[in-house]
Write a protein that holds these residues in place. Structure first.
Motif, PDB file in Angstrom:
ATOM      1  N   MET A   1     -20.768 -10.906  -2.664  1.00  0.00           N
ATOM      2  CA  MET A   1     -20.351 -10.592  -4.025  1.00  0.00           C
ATOM      3  C   MET A   1     -19.161  -9.950  -4.480  1.00  0.00           C
ATOM      4  O   MET A   1     -18.687  -9.149  -3.645  1.00  0.00           O
ATOM      5  N   THR A   2     -18.200 -10.567  -5.248  1.00  0.00           N
ATOM      6  CA  THR A   2     -16.961 -10.103  -5.395  1.00  0.00           C
ATOM      7  C   THR A   2     -16.830  -8.664  -6.226  1.00  0.00           C
ATOM      8  O   THR A   2     -17.546  -8.539  -7.238  1.00  0.00           O
ATOM      9  N   LYS A   3     -15.959  -7.876  -5.641  1.00  0.00           N
ATOM     10  CA  LYS A   3     -15.925  -6.629  -6.084  1.00  0.00           C
ATOM     11  C   LYS A   3     -14.674  -6.520  -7.082  1.00  0.00           C
ATOM     12  O   LYS A   3     -13.539  -6.863  -6.759  1.00  0.00           O
ATOM     13  N   HIS A   4     -14.972  -6.420  -8.496  1.00  0.00           N
ATOM     14  CA  HIS A   4     -14.024  -6.227  -9.418  1.00  0.00           C
ATOM     15  C   HIS A   4     -13.422  -5.010  -9.537  1.00  0.00           C
ATOM     16  O   HIS A   4     -14.280  -3.834  -9.613  1.00  0.00           O
ATOM     17  N   PRO A   5     -12.188  -4.812  -9.974  1.00  0.00           N
ATOM     18  CA  PRO A   5     -11.608  -3.350 -10.229  1.00  0.00           C
ATOM     19  C   PRO A   5     -12.407  -2.555 -11.310  1.00  0.00           C
ATOM     20  O   PRO A   5     -12.736  -3.329 -12.378  1.00  0.00           O
ATOM     21  N   SER A   6     -12.332  -1.342 -11.018  1.00  0.00           N
ATOM     22  CA  SER A   6     -12.681  -0.744 -12.163  1.00  0.00           C
ATOM     23  C   SER A   6     -11.830  -0.499 -13.137  1.00  0.00           C
ATOM     24  O   SER A   6     -10.714  -0.190 -12.971  1.00  0.00           O
ATOM     25  N   PRO A   7     -12.220  -0.768 -14.348  1.00  0.00           N
ATOM     26  CA  PRO A   7     -11.106  -0.694 -15.424  1.00  0.00           C
ATOM     27  C   PRO A   7     -10.595   0.745 -15.814  1.00  0.00           C
ATOM     28  O   PRO A   7      -9.628   0.926 -16.245  1.00  0.00           O
ATOM     29  N   SER A   8     -11.538   1.673 -15.229  1.00  0.00           N
ATOM     30  CA  SER A   8     -10.996   3.005 -15.677  1.00  0.00           C
ATOM     31  C   SER A   8     -10.032   3.490 -14.395  1.00  0.00           C
ATOM     32  O   SER A   8      -9.486   4.493 -14.402  1.00  0.00           O
ATOM     33  N   LYS A   9      -9.878   3.052 -13.327  1.00  0.00           N
ATOM     34  CA  LYS A   9      -9.313   3.468 -12.145  1.00  0.00           C
ATOM     35  C   LYS A   9      -7.641   2.900 -12.479  1.00  0.00           C
ATOM     36  O   LYS A   9      -7.465   1.691 -12.504  1.00  0.00           O
ATOM     37  N   GLN A  10      -6.894   3.893 -12.240  1.00  0.00           N
ATOM     38  CA  GLN A  10      -5.655   3.529 -12.527  1.00  0.00           C
ATOM     39  C   GLN A  10      -4.835   4.113 -11.182  1.00  0.00           C
ATOM     40  O   GLN A  10      -4.984   5.322 -11.088  1.00  0.00           O
ATOM     41  N   SER A  11      -3.974   3.303 -10.397  1.00  0.00           N
ATOM     42  CA  SER A  11      -3.605   3.827  -9.209  1.00  0.00           C
ATOM     43  C   SER A  11      -1.854   3.711  -9.322  1.00  0.00           C
ATOM     44  O   SER A  11      -1.332   2.684 -10.189  1.00  0.00           O
ATOM     45  N   ILE A  12      -1.297   4.478  -8.820  1.00  0.00           N
ATOM     46  CA  ILE A  12       0.347   4.588  -8.797  1.00  0.00           C
ATOM     47  C   ILE A  12       0.824   4.465  -7.612  1.00  0.00           C
ATOM     48  O   ILE A  12       0.541   5.454  -6.725  1.00  0.00           O
ATOM     49  N   VAL A  13       1.720   3.478  -7.030  1.00  0.00           N
ATOM     50  CA  VAL A  13       2.197   3.413  -5.813  1.00  0.00           C
ATOM     51  C   VAL A  13       3.804   3.519  -6.200  1.00  0.00           C
ATOM     52  O   VAL A  13       4.331   2.804  -7.208  1.00  0.00           O
ATOM     53  N   MET A  14       4.471   4.288  -5.148  1.00  0.00           N
ATOM     54  CA  MET A  14       5.911   4.463  -5.274  1.00  0.00           C
ATOM     55  C   MET A  14       6.452   4.011  -4.162  1.00  0.00           C
ATOM     56  O   MET A  14       6.225   4.241  -3.227  1.00  0.00           O
ATOM     57  N   LEU A  15       7.730   3.207  -4.392  1.00  0.00           N
ATOM     58  CA  LEU A  15       8.550   2.985  -3.186  1.00  0.00           C
ATOM     59  C   LEU A  15       9.643   3.756  -3.409  1.00  0.00           C
ATOM     60  O   LEU A  15      10.509   3.912  -4.146  1.00  0.00           O
ATOM     61  N   SER A  16      10.029   4.736  -2.276  1.00  0.00           N
ATOM     62  CA  SER A  16      11.159   5.670  -2.190  1.00  0.00           C
ATOM     63  C   SER A  16      11.820   5.560  -0.881  1.00  0.00           C
ATOM     64  O   SER A  16      11.141   5.687   0.064  1.00  0.00           O
ATOM     65  N   SER A  17      12.853   5.810  -0.906  1.00  0.00           N
ATOM     66  CA  SER A  17      13.752   6.063   0.344  1.00  0.00           C
ATOM     67  C   SER A  17      15.124   6.401  -0.118  1.00  0.00           C
ATOM     68  O   SER A  17      15.883   5.852  -1.251  1.00  0.00           O
ATOM     69  N   PRO A  18      16.086   7.302   0.482  1.00  0.00           N
ATOM     70  CA  PRO A  18      17.306   7.745   0.364  1.00  0.00           C
ATOM     71  C   PRO A  18      18.332   6.678   0.789  1.00  0.00           C
ATOM     72  O   PRO A  18      19.169   6.771   0.303  1.00  0.00           O
ATOM     73  N   LYS A  19      17.936   5.736   1.617  1.00  0.00           N
ATOM     74  CA  LYS A  19      18.544   4.747   2.141  1.00  0.00           C
ATOM     75  C   LYS A  19      18.500   3.556   1.022  1.00  0.00           C
ATOM     76  O   LYS A  19      17.425   3.028   0.794  1.00  0.00           O
ATOM     77  N   GLY A  20      19.816   2.998   0.761  1.00  0.00           N
ATOM     78  CA  GLY A  20      20.004   1.672  -0.145  1.00  0.00           C
ATOM     79  C   GLY A  20      19.706   0.421   0.777  1.00  0.00           C
ATOM     80  O   GLY A  20      20.043   0.243   2.160  1.00  0.00           O
ATOM     81  N   GLY A  21      19.232  -0.594   0.362  1.00  0.00           N
ATOM     82  CA  GLY A  21      19.149  -1.867   1.086  1.00  0.00           C
ATOM     83  C   GLY A  21      18.262  -1.889   1.956  1.00  0.00           C
ATOM     84  O   GLY A  21      18.266  -2.735   2.611  1.00  0.00           O
ATOM     85  N   VAL A  22      17.109  -0.965   1.682  1.00  0.00           N
ATOM     86  CA  VAL A  22      15.966  -1.152   2.847  1.00  0.00           C
ATOM     87  C   VAL A  22      15.025  -2.077   2.052  1.00  0.00           C
ATOM     88  O   VAL A  22      13.795  -2.448   2.781  1.00  0.00           O
ATOM     89  N   GLY A  23      14.999  -2.546   1.095  1.00  0.00           N
ATOM     90  CA  GLY A  23      13.899  -3.374   0.370  1.00  0.00           C
ATOM     91  C   GLY A  23      12.840  -2.983  -0.552  1.00  0.00           C
ATOM     92  O   GLY A  23      11.637  -3.347  -0.635  1.00  0.00           O
ATOM     93  N   LYS A  24      13.200  -1.759  -1.054  1.00  0.00           N
ATOM     94  CA  LYS A  24      12.548  -1.125  -2.076  1.00  0.00           C
ATOM     95  C   LYS A  24      11.997  -1.963  -3.050  1.00  0.00           C
ATOM     96  O   LYS A  24      10.776  -2.089  -3.501  1.00  0.00           O
ATOM     97  N   SER A  25      12.893  -2.779  -3.705  1.00  0.00           N
ATOM     98  CA  SER A  25      12.584  -3.691  -4.673  1.00  0.00           C
ATOM     99  C   SER A  25      11.665  -5.041  -4.416  1.00  0.00           C
ATOM    100  O   SER A  25      10.841  -5.279  -5.070  1.00  0.00           O
ATOM    101  N   SER A  26      12.113  -5.588  -3.371  1.00  0.00           N
ATOM    102  CA  SER A  26      11.519  -6.656  -2.659  1.00  0.00           C
ATOM    103  C   SER A  26      10.050  -6.376  -2.451  1.00  0.00           C
ATOM    104  O   SER A  26       8.985  -7.123  -2.927  1.00  0.00           O
ATOM    105  N   LEU A  27       9.764  -5.202  -1.892  1.00  0.00           N
ATOM    106  CA  LEU A  27       8.380  -4.661  -1.586  1.00  0.00           C
ATOM    107  C   LEU A  27       7.585  -4.357  -2.993  1.00  0.00           C
ATOM    108  O   LEU A  27       6.508  -4.825  -3.082  1.00  0.00           O
TER     109      LEU A  27
END
Length: 224
Positions: A1-27
């Motif tokens: 059975m396919t598990k559908h995402p819960s409408p009340s569940k909100q997740s926040i993922v952050m891409l962070s690094s002091p180094k430029g050009g490491v691929g934050k935007s691409s990821l």
């Protein structure tokens, strides 16, 4: 059975690094595509003045004009100085999955960056196979751990056949968790980005397994 995402569940993922050009935007954009393809309503927050993620989203909308099957991925341009109200807006939105792309030079507004990290459910710290990257991201991971943020390194543009890969991975593991999925250097990643797409939007992508594994890893870390 396919598990559908819960409408009340909100997740926040952050891409962070002091180094430029490491691929934050691409990821960031590829993670947004993965989440959208899993059936989640997504939102990107572009905190970088270069607005790389937002520009990609604009290209994507032009693609959608001729290929409606390409998923809609809204990206909101924002300033670090206004991070609290931006985060409040995002939390009040209908988006169930939010990705925050941040600028390098985090020392310019360390308070805002740490506030965002502490407010996120998970922080990914991209790192490439170089000593310069290690010198930058290792102190940053220590800051994140001290602040209580849940975070992990992710090795980007990796070449696992080189001796440096094992060395870099070992040194990162001495400091903090490392995502078990590395993202290889691949022409199709930049090709997709240039078209406003993610790798998983392409037909028969060579890196499908790696990006699928990355999404599985994020789902486990976020308890989705």
């Amino acid at each position: 059975m396919t598990k559908h995402p819960s409408p009340s569940k909100q997740s926040i993922v952050m891409l962070s690094s002091p180094k430029g050009g490491v691929g934050k935007s691409s990821l960031s954009r590829n993670i947004l595509v993965l989440a959208a393809q899993s059936g989640r309503q997504v939102l990107g927050l572009d905190m970088d003045k270069q607005a790389t993620l937002a520009t990609w989203a604009e290209r994507r909308e032009r693609v959608r004009a001729s290929i409606p099957a390409v998923s809609h991925i809204p990206v909101h341009r924002a300033s670090l100085d206004d991070w609290r109200s931006t985060l409040k807006m995002a939390r009040q939105s209908s988006a169930g999955f939010i990705v925050i792309d941040t600028p390098p030079s985090i020392e310019i507004n360390m308070t805002a960056i740490l506030g965002l990290c502490e407010s996120s459910d998970f922080v990914l710290v991209p790192c490439q196979q170089s000593q310069d990257d290690l010198d930058s991201v290792i102190p940053w991971m220590r800051h994140l751990k001290q602040s209580g943020a849940k975070a992990a390194f992710i090795i980007n543009r990796a070449n696992i056949r080189t001796r440096s890969y094992a060395t870099i991975r070992s040194k990162l593991l001495n400091v903090g968790p490392v995502c078990p999925v590395e993202i290889a250097q691949a022409e199709e990643i930049s090709l997709a980005n240039g078209k406003g797409l993610g790798v998983m939007d392409l037909s028969r992508p060579k890196n499908a397994e790696a990006f699928g594994a990355l999404w599985s890893y994020l789902r486990q870390e976020l308890d989705l």
